[in-house]
Design a protein around this motif. Structure first.
Motif, PDB file in Angstrom:
ATOM      1  N   ILE A 132       1.110  -1.182   0.028  1.00 22.75           N
ATOM      2  CA  ILE A 132       0.171   0.129   0.030  1.00 22.75           C
ATOM      3  C   ILE A 132       0.787   1.155  -0.033  1.00 22.75           C
ATOM      4  CG2 ILE A 132      -2.207   0.944   1.193  1.00 22.75           C
ATOM      5  CD1 ILE A 132      -2.511  -1.553   2.620  1.00 22.75           C
ATOM      6  N   GLU A 133       1.820   1.004   0.838  1.00 20.90           N
ATOM      7  CA  GLU A 133       2.871   2.203   0.786  1.00 20.90           C
ATOM      8  C   GLU A 133       3.343   2.646  -0.656  1.00 20.90           C
ATOM      9  OE1 GLU A 133       5.398   1.341   4.029  1.00 20.90           O
ATOM     10  OE2 GLU A 133       4.127   1.873   5.464  1.00 20.90           O
ATOM     11  N   ARG A 134       3.901   1.623  -1.360  1.00 20.33           N
ATOM     12  CA  ARG A 134       4.555   1.667  -2.521  1.00 20.33           C
ATOM     13  C   ARG A 134       3.613   2.247  -3.461  1.00 20.33           C
ATOM     14  NH1 ARG A 134       7.270  -3.324  -1.416  1.00 20.33           N
ATOM     15  NH2 ARG A 134       5.993  -4.513  -2.860  1.00 20.33           N
ATOM     16  N   MET A 135       2.329   1.656  -3.599  1.00 19.50           N
ATOM     17  CA  MET A 135       1.109   2.135  -4.348  1.00 19.50           C
ATOM     18  C   MET A 135       0.851   3.655  -4.131  1.00 19.50           C
ATOM     19  SD  MET A 135      -1.593  -0.901  -4.658  1.00 19.50           S
ATOM     20  CE  MET A 135      -2.571   0.162  -5.784  1.00 19.50           C
ATOM     21  N   LYS A 136       1.026   4.130  -2.887  1.00 16.84           N
ATOM     22  CA  LYS A 136       0.565   5.567  -2.550  1.00 16.84           C
ATOM     23  C   LYS A 136       1.919   6.271  -3.244  1.00 16.84           C
ATOM     24  CE  LYS A 136       2.217   7.571   1.084  1.00 16.84           C
ATOM     25  NZ  LYS A 136       2.752   7.883   2.333  1.00 16.84           N
ATOM     26  N   GLU A 137       3.049   6.091  -3.147  1.00 14.77           N
ATOM     27  CA  GLU A 137       4.100   6.703  -3.883  1.00 14.77           C
ATOM     28  C   GLU A 137       4.120   6.717  -5.290  1.00 14.77           C
ATOM     29  OE1 GLU A 137       7.582   4.974  -2.391  1.00 14.77           O
ATOM     30  OE2 GLU A 137       7.357   5.595  -0.317  1.00 14.77           O
ATOM     31  N   GLN A 138       3.636   5.605  -5.966  1.00 20.00           N
ATOM     32  CA  GLN A 138       3.439   5.739  -7.145  1.00 20.00           C
ATOM     33  C   GLN A 138       2.157   6.432  -7.941  1.00 20.00           C
ATOM     34  OE1 GLN A 138       2.879   1.515  -7.728  1.00 20.00           O
ATOM     35  NE2 GLN A 138       4.944   1.034  -8.532  1.00 20.00           N
ATOM     36  N   ILE A 139       1.270   6.346  -6.967  1.00 20.43           N
ATOM     37  CA  ILE A 139       0.030   7.347  -7.527  1.00 20.43           C
ATOM     38  C   ILE A 139       0.353   8.858  -7.382  1.00 20.43           C
ATOM     39  CG2 ILE A 139      -2.368   7.806  -6.916  1.00 20.43           C
ATOM     40  CD1 ILE A 139      -2.828   4.925  -6.306  1.00 20.43           C
ATOM     41  N   GLU A 140       1.009   9.034  -6.395  1.00 13.61           N
ATOM     42  CA  GLU A 140       1.283  10.554  -5.819  1.00 13.61           C
ATOM     43  C   GLU A 140       2.337  11.239  -7.462  1.00 13.61           C
ATOM     44  OE1 GLU A 140       3.544  10.607  -2.326  1.00 13.61           O
ATOM     45  OE2 GLU A 140       1.561  10.881  -1.165  1.00 13.61           O
TER      46      GLU A 140
END
Length: 496
Positions: A132-140
């Motif tokens: 989830i943390e990696r997906m947050k960084e990617q979507i940002e």
């Protein structure tokens, strides 16, 4: 969803999984798959024969059988045959077409799926908050990545979808594995209380990280404009079109199909975190299910603790009761104490519609009249006992009944004969007759009337012909049990 020929056609490549000789086909294809993973792409029939001869299900295996099995797999498109002309040292060998075989692309994927299915019970499922943390960084980075070259956008797109796929699969597998556990087995586990705190802490940590990051992801996805989305999807489609597959050089790139697939992936990602008008987001569902798991774990732990506490308190009660029995001075006193502690022994309460002698509710049980109740066992296959009845010899009684019957029939025949005058019976001229004679006459009339020839036979074989009266004349037949109005039939009876 569009239903086309590609979806409805049969997949012949899976036929080897259900055929009669599947015990040979599956090991052969697994051997091809393992060699393919080692980059040994081509095998000969001799390689198959040497690998399996003498093994289980291949005890009397021959080179001809190996060639036949390979031919079947070629027919189902699991193997691709390639004629080996380099090893042909004569025209005869060239004519016999010596082949080497390669695993087809469908078969590679089928074997990978089967291998994964075989290891489902070995592979454990777990939650990965870092996804989830990696997906947050990617979507940002979505707005920034939209201005990058298509190749970089495509790499970002593939990594984002891979993380989303893993997150989706991991949490579903984890929750499914929890619901598949039998609660009775968990409650009996000695390690449950010890590991309960760690498990609850693990789940709470996952919920915390999910909540902290999912709200930020939801906000970011809500603010990404449709223009940015379209730029990203167009660049992804452009890079996908540039990717050249050697095995599909002659096929036209399915541009519209890939565009719809990419749009569907992006919309599913948004629904997963944001939800829709008719459906809550998957993040909310995960929070609810994980909280339910925590509640169940806590409840089971409390039940185990209570049961252990009850056992310890029951032990103290039994000890106190034993001391009370030891303190009694006589057996009679012990019996009285037993009646108070344990009550009546082997007591049964029976309910039913019983007939009482009195309707008084104050009547003592000892004052009531005793009655018996037949109790049948409630077991499958129970049958009531059948009393044996001896076979009695009734030959004489049967003989006597037959004689009486024949005597009665002879008497009726004689009574019937006395009404025959000149070979006929005229119904209109008959005197008052008995009821049994009337029955015989009406029986003959009925049987003759049903015949086309209007004829029938008596019991002694004489022919009786029914003659209808002229001008539909009617008469009254007088009997000892009443009168009958009927047509004036005439029965012509043949002489003996």
């Amino acid at each position: 969803m569009e239903i086309n020929e590609q979806i409805t056609k049969q997949i012949t490549e899976t036929a080897y999984l259900t055929k009669e000789n599947t015990k040979r086909y599956r090991p052969i294809l697994r051997f091809f798959f393992e060699e393919n993973e080692k980059m040994n792409y081509f095998l000969y029939k001799e390689d198959i024969y040497e690998e399996f001869v003498g093994k289980e299900h291949f005890e009397n295996y021959t080179l001809e059988q190996a060639e036949s099995d390979l031919a079947s797999l070629v027919e189902w498109k699991n193997l691709i045959p390639i004629q080996d002309t380099e090893r042909a040292y004569s025209v005869e060998e060239f004519k016999h077409k010596k082949y080497r075989y390669q695993l087809s692309e469908y078969s590679i994927e089928i074997e990978r799926l089967i291998l994964r299915l075989e290891n489902l019970h070995i592979e454990g499922s777990s939650l990965e908050p870092t996804l989830i943390e990696r997906m947050k960084e990617q979507i940002e980075k979505a707005e920034i990545i939209a201005g990058k070259p298509s190749q970089e956008v495509y790499g970002w797109w593939e990594e984002l979808n891979e993380n989303f796929k893993r997150l989706n699969e991991k949490y579903k597998d984890y929750i499914r594995s929890f619901y598949n556990i039998k609660m009775e087995e968990v409650a009996q586990s000695t390690q449950f209380i010890v590991r309960k705190s760690d498990l609850v802490r693990y789940l709470k940590q996952f919920i915390k990280i999910l909540q902290d990051n999912s709200y930020q992801i939801e906000e970011k996805l809500s603010h990404i404009s449709s223009q940015i989305e379209q730029i990203i999807l167009d660049k992804v489609l452009e890079e996908q079109r540039r990717t050249i597959r050697i095995d599909a050089l002659e096929e036209e790139f399915p541009k519209e199909q890939m565009r719809q697939r990419n749009r569907g992936k992006w919309d599913n990602l948004k629904r997963w975190f944001i939800g829709s008008a008719n459906r809550q987001s998957e993040v909310v569902a995960i929070n609810e299910k994980t909280s339910e798991i925590i509640r169940k774990i806590t409840r089971i732990a409390n039940q185990i603790a209570e049961s252990k506490g009850n056992i310890s308190s029951r032990k103290a009660e039994y000890k106190k009761i034993a001391e009370m029995f030891c303190a009694t001075s006589s057996l009679e006193e012990a019996h009285k104490l037993s009646s108070l502690v344990f009550g009546m022994v082997n007591t049964r309460h029976t309910k039913g519609n019983f007939v009482r002698q009195t309707d008084s509710i104050n009547s003592n049980m000892l004052e009531e009249e005793p009655f018996e109740i037949e109790i049948k066992p409630r077991i499958r296959g129970y049958k009531d006992k059948v009393e044996r009845v001896l076979i009695q010899d009734k030959t004489e009684a049967k003989k006597k009944r037959i004689e009486e019957y024949m005597k009665q029939r002879e008497q009726e025949r004689q009574e019937f004969e006395q009404y025959i005058q000149n070979g006929k019976i005229e119904i209109g001229n008959l005197p008052k007759i008995k009821s049994n004679v009337r029955k015989m006459i009406l029986k003959l009339i009925g049987r003759a009337n049903q015949s086309e020839m209007k004829e029938t036979k008596t019991e002694d074989g004489r022919i009786v012909k029914l003659v209808y009266p002229e001008d539909k004349k009617r008469c009254t037949l007088h009997c000892d049990d009443g009168d009958l109005e009927m047509p004036a039939f005439i029965l012509e009876i043949e002489e003996k």
